[in-house]
Design a protein around this motif. Structure first.
Motif, PDB file in Angstrom:
ATOM      1  N   GLU A  79     165.432 -38.867 165.737  1.00  0.00           N
ATOM      2  CA  GLU A  79     164.815 -39.994 166.419  1.00  0.00           C
ATOM      3  C   GLU A  79     163.501 -40.402 165.764  1.00  0.00           C
ATOM      4  OE1 GLU A  79     165.742 -37.117 168.262  1.00  0.00           O
ATOM      5  OE2 GLU A  79     167.694 -38.028 168.613  1.00  0.00           O
ATOM      6  N   GLU A  80     162.826 -39.458 165.139  1.00  0.00           N
ATOM      7  CA  GLU A  80     161.549 -39.754 164.499  1.00  0.00           C
ATOM      8  C   GLU A  80     161.772 -40.558 163.221  1.00  0.00           C
ATOM      9  OE1 GLU A  80     158.572 -36.142 165.492  1.00  0.00           O
ATOM     10  OE2 GLU A  80     160.144 -35.713 164.039  1.00  0.00           O
ATOM     11  N   SER A  81     160.816 -41.415 162.954  1.00  0.00           N
ATOM     12  CA  SER A  81     160.908 -42.227 161.742  1.00  0.00           C
ATOM     13  C   SER A  81     159.543 -42.239 161.053  1.00  0.00           C
ATOM     14  CB  SER A  81     161.344 -43.649 162.103  1.00  0.00           C
ATOM     15  OG  SER A  81     161.388 -44.433 160.944  1.00  0.00           O
ATOM     16  N   TRP A  82     159.402 -41.421 160.048  1.00  0.00           N
ATOM     17  CA  TRP A  82     158.188 -41.422 159.247  1.00  0.00           C
ATOM     18  C   TRP A  82     158.567 -41.153 157.804  1.00  0.00           C
ATOM     19  CZ3 TRP A  82     157.198 -36.573 157.132  1.00  0.00           C
ATOM     20  CH2 TRP A  82     157.762 -35.472 157.774  1.00  0.00           C
ATOM     21  N   ALA A  83     157.756 -41.646 156.905  1.00  0.00           N
ATOM     22  CA  ALA A  83     158.062 -41.579 155.476  1.00  0.00           C
ATOM     23  C   ALA A  83     157.351 -40.396 154.828  1.00  0.00           C
ATOM     24  CB  ALA A  83     157.631 -42.871 154.794  1.00  0.00           C
ATOM     25  N   PRO A  84     157.987 -39.777 153.849  1.00  0.00           N
ATOM     26  CA  PRO A  84     157.309 -38.717 153.112  1.00  0.00           C
ATOM     27  C   PRO A  84     156.246 -39.332 152.212  1.00  0.00           C
ATOM     28  CG  PRO A  84     159.400 -39.180 152.097  1.00  0.00           C
ATOM     29  CD  PRO A  84     159.342 -40.007 153.338  1.00  0.00           C
ATOM     30  N   GLN A  85     155.186 -38.597 151.990  1.00  0.00           N
ATOM     31  CA  GLN A  85     154.134 -39.133 151.135  1.00  0.00           C
ATOM     32  C   GLN A  85     153.436 -38.027 150.369  1.00  0.00           C
ATOM     33  OE1 GLN A  85     151.399 -41.217 153.649  1.00  0.00           O
ATOM     34  NE2 GLN A  85     150.498 -39.377 154.492  1.00  0.00           N
ATOM     35  N   ALA A  86     152.820 -38.441 149.267  1.00  0.00           N
ATOM     36  CA  ALA A  86     152.013 -37.536 148.460  1.00  0.00           C
ATOM     37  C   ALA A  86     150.604 -38.111 148.409  1.00  0.00           C
ATOM     38  CB  ALA A  86     152.579 -37.420 147.052  1.00  0.00           C
ATOM     39  N   THR A  87     149.638 -37.299 148.770  1.00  0.00           N
ATOM     40  CA  THR A  87     148.236 -37.711 148.687  1.00  0.00           C
ATOM     41  C   THR A  87     147.633 -37.035 147.468  1.00  0.00           C
ATOM     42  OG1 THR A  87     148.154 -37.855 151.092  1.00  0.00           O
ATOM     43  CG2 THR A  87     146.048 -37.815 149.927  1.00  0.00           C
ATOM     44  N   VAL A  88     147.111 -37.846 146.572  1.00  0.00           N
ATOM     45  CA  VAL A  88     146.545 -37.358 145.316  1.00  0.00           C
ATOM     46  C   VAL A  88     145.032 -37.535 145.385  1.00  0.00           C
ATOM     47  CG1 VAL A  88     146.528 -37.676 142.822  1.00  0.00           C
ATOM     48  CG2 VAL A  88     148.634 -38.046 144.098  1.00  0.00           C
ATOM     49  N   GLU A  89     144.303 -36.444 145.201  1.00  0.00           N
ATOM     50  CA  GLU A  89     142.841 -36.495 145.232  1.00  0.00           C
ATOM     51  C   GLU A  89     142.316 -36.250 143.819  1.00  0.00           C
ATOM     52  OE1 GLU A  89     139.144 -33.985 147.152  1.00  0.00           O
ATOM     53  OE2 GLU A  89     141.073 -33.994 148.194  1.00  0.00           O
ATOM     54  N   PHE A  90     141.524 -37.205 143.325  1.00  0.00           N
ATOM     55  CA  PHE A  90     140.954 -37.109 141.988  1.00  0.00           C
ATOM     56  C   PHE A  90     139.656 -36.315 142.022  1.00  0.00           C
ATOM     57  CE2 PHE A  90     143.688 -40.776 141.892  1.00  0.00           C
ATOM     58  CZ  PHE A  90     144.290 -40.692 140.652  1.00  0.00           C
ATOM     59  N   GLU A  91     139.204 -35.870 140.861  1.00  0.00           N
ATOM     60  CA  GLU A  91     137.977 -35.083 140.760  1.00  0.00           C
ATOM     61  C   GLU A  91     136.749 -35.888 141.155  1.00  0.00           C
ATOM     62  OE1 GLU A  91     138.021 -33.553 136.787  1.00  0.00           O
ATOM     63  OE2 GLU A  91     139.299 -31.866 137.351  1.00  0.00           O
ATOM     64  N   ASP A  92     136.789 -37.217 140.989  1.00  0.00           N
ATOM     65  CA  ASP A  92     135.643 -38.054 141.345  1.00  0.00           C
ATOM     66  C   ASP A  92     135.617 -38.421 142.824  1.00  0.00           C
ATOM     67  OD1 ASP A  92     137.712 -39.850 141.464  1.00  0.00           O
ATOM     68  OD2 ASP A  92     136.907 -41.223 139.951  1.00  0.00           O
ATOM     69  N   GLY A  93     136.568 -37.892 143.635  1.00  0.00           N
ATOM     70  CA  GLY A  93     136.573 -38.124 145.066  1.00  0.00           C
ATOM     71  C   GLY A  93     137.533 -39.203 145.535  1.00  0.00           C
ATOM     72  N   ARG A  94     138.057 -40.006 144.624  1.00  0.00           N
ATOM     73  CA  ARG A  94     139.023 -41.037 145.017  1.00  0.00           C
ATOM     74  C   ARG A  94     140.312 -40.378 145.479  1.00  0.00           C
ATOM     75  NH1 ARG A  94     141.173 -44.008 140.737  1.00  0.00           N
ATOM     76  NH2 ARG A  94     140.692 -42.270 139.392  1.00  0.00           N
ATOM     77  N   THR A  95     141.019 -41.054 146.383  1.00  0.00           N
ATOM     78  CA  THR A  95     142.336 -40.581 146.797  1.00  0.00           C
ATOM     79  C   THR A  95     143.325 -41.727 146.665  1.00  0.00           C
ATOM     80  OG1 THR A  95     141.966 -41.148 149.113  1.00  0.00           O
ATOM     81  CG2 THR A  95     141.426 -38.896 148.439  1.00  0.00           C
ATOM     82  N   SER A  96     144.558 -41.366 146.445  1.00  0.00           N
ATOM     83  CA  SER A  96     145.643 -42.328 146.333  1.00  0.00           C
ATOM     84  C   SER A  96     146.850 -41.731 147.041  1.00  0.00           C
ATOM     85  CB  SER A  96     145.955 -42.607 144.865  1.00  0.00           C
ATOM     86  OG  SER A  96     146.986 -43.552 144.747  1.00  0.00           O
ATOM     87  N   THR A  97     147.637 -42.600 147.678  1.00  0.00           N
ATOM     88  CA  THR A  97     148.809 -42.140 148.410  1.00  0.00           C
ATOM     89  C   THR A  97     150.058 -42.723 147.773  1.00  0.00           C
ATOM     90  OG1 THR A  97     147.532 -42.037 150.443  1.00  0.00           O
ATOM     91  CG2 THR A  97     149.908 -42.037 150.667  1.00  0.00           C
ATOM     92  N   LEU A  98     151.024 -41.872 147.477  1.00  0.00           N
ATOM     93  CA  LEU A  98     152.311 -42.295 146.927  1.00  0.00           C
ATOM     94  C   LEU A  98     153.364 -42.220 148.026  1.00  0.00           C
ATOM     95  CD1 LEU A  98     152.431 -40.332 143.559  1.00  0.00           C
ATOM     96  CD2 LEU A  98     151.937 -42.746 143.866  1.00  0.00           C
ATOM     97  N   ASP A  99     154.074 -43.312 148.235  1.00  0.00           N
ATOM     98  CA  ASP A  99     155.174 -43.326 149.185  1.00  0.00           C
ATOM     99  C   ASP A  99     156.398 -42.753 148.471  1.00  0.00           C
ATOM    100  OD1 ASP A  99     156.809 -43.825 151.357  1.00  0.00           O
ATOM    101  OD2 ASP A  99     157.228 -45.880 150.714  1.00  0.00           O
ATOM    102  N   MET A 100     157.007 -41.728 149.040  1.00  0.00           N
ATOM    103  CA  MET A 100     158.148 -41.078 148.404  1.00  0.00           C
ATOM    104  C   MET A 100     159.468 -41.384 149.114  1.00  0.00           C
ATOM    105  SD  MET A 100     156.610 -37.331 147.355  1.00  0.00           S
ATOM    106  CE  MET A 100     156.526 -36.707 149.007  1.00  0.00           C
ATOM    107  N   SER A 101     159.466 -42.346 150.034  1.00  0.00           N
ATOM    108  CA  SER A 101     160.683 -42.618 150.793  1.00  0.00           C
ATOM    109  C   SER A 101     161.697 -43.386 149.953  1.00  0.00           C
ATOM    110  CB  SER A 101     160.357 -43.398 152.064  1.00  0.00           C
ATOM    111  OG  SER A 101     159.776 -44.630 151.747  1.00  0.00           O
ATOM    112  N   ASN A 102     162.947 -42.972 150.070  1.00  0.00           N
ATOM    113  CA  ASN A 102     164.087 -43.607 149.392  1.00  0.00           C
ATOM    114  C   ASN A 102     163.900 -43.696 147.886  1.00  0.00           C
ATOM    115  OD1 ASN A 102     165.375 -44.012 151.890  1.00  0.00           O
ATOM    116  ND2 ASN A 102     164.202 -45.882 152.198  1.00  0.00           N
ATOM    117  N   LYS A 103     163.324 -42.675 147.277  1.00  0.00           N
ATOM    118  CA  LYS A 103     163.125 -42.636 145.830  1.00  0.00           C
ATOM    119  C   LYS A 103     163.734 -41.370 145.265  1.00  0.00           C
ATOM    120  CE  LYS A 103     158.843 -45.244 145.891  1.00  0.00           C
ATOM    121  NZ  LYS A 103     157.415 -45.212 145.635  1.00  0.00           N
TER     122      LYS A 103
END
Length: 187
Positions: A79-103
């Motif tokens: 019943e739950e619907s949520w997408a898998p994701q990868a959170t990438v944290e860089f050394e300079d403090g920036r973060t980026s999120t990759l959506d891994m659904s249906n890939k």
């Protein structure tokens, strides 16, 4: 059963097969990352992300021993619907999120490498594309599945399996990008 004469050559050991997989090209070295955090379903969903964790993440760990990697496998009901994701944290403090659904796992690995692979990854990628090779091992299966899926959506349901197989073979034989170098000259 008669005995064999001569020396018996044992098959490759499990350890040698694992090392061959970890050392297979390309080397998935990431630059400027502090941490990767993956969140995915523990079972019954998020197949591409789960394959990524089993196939590509060990190679990333092998190439980046100091990188902090956290995998969170969360129980998920139908019943739950949520997408898998990868959170990438860089050394300079920036973060980026990759959506891994249906890939596919190779697509997730390519996106991660495009994000933090740096110049060695770009050089490898351009050389592989110029040579007409897949960028990552297993990518040809991804391309075949995409072609089959696209083809099934475009064809009538009355087509026979032999006709479908022939059309997929025809699609695979046609180049997806223009030929370059010596391949452009040869028939």
């Amino acid at each position: 059963m008669p005995r064999r004469r001569g020396k018996f050559i044992p098959p490759p050991s499990h350890l040698s097969r694992v090392l061959a997989h970890l050392n297979a090209g390309p080397r998935l070295a990431l630059n400027g990352l502090r941490r990767i955090s993956l969140t995915l379903a523990a079972r019954n969903d998020h197949m591409g992300a789960r394959h990524f964790v089993n196939e590509e993440l060990p190679r990333i760990r092998w190439a980046n021993p100091l990188l902090e990697i956290a995998v969170h496998k969360v129980p998920k009901t139908r019943e739950e619907s949520w997408a898998p994701q990868a959170t990438v944290e860089f050394e300079d403090g920036r973060t980026s999120t990759l959506d891994m659904s249906n890939k596919w796992s190779t697509t997730i690995a390519k996106e991660l490498m495009n994000l933090a692979g740096g110049d060695p990854w770009e050089a490898y990628k351009s050389a592989a594309l110029a040579a007409g090779h897949p960028i990552l091992p297993g990518e040809e299966k991804e391309r075949l599945a995409e072609i089959t899926k696209r083809h099934k959506a475009n064809t009538a349901k009355s087509a026979s399996p032999q006709e479908l197989e022939e059309q997929v073979r025809e699609m695979l034989s046609s180049p997806s990008r223009p030929k370059m170098g010596a391949a452009a000259i040869l028939p």
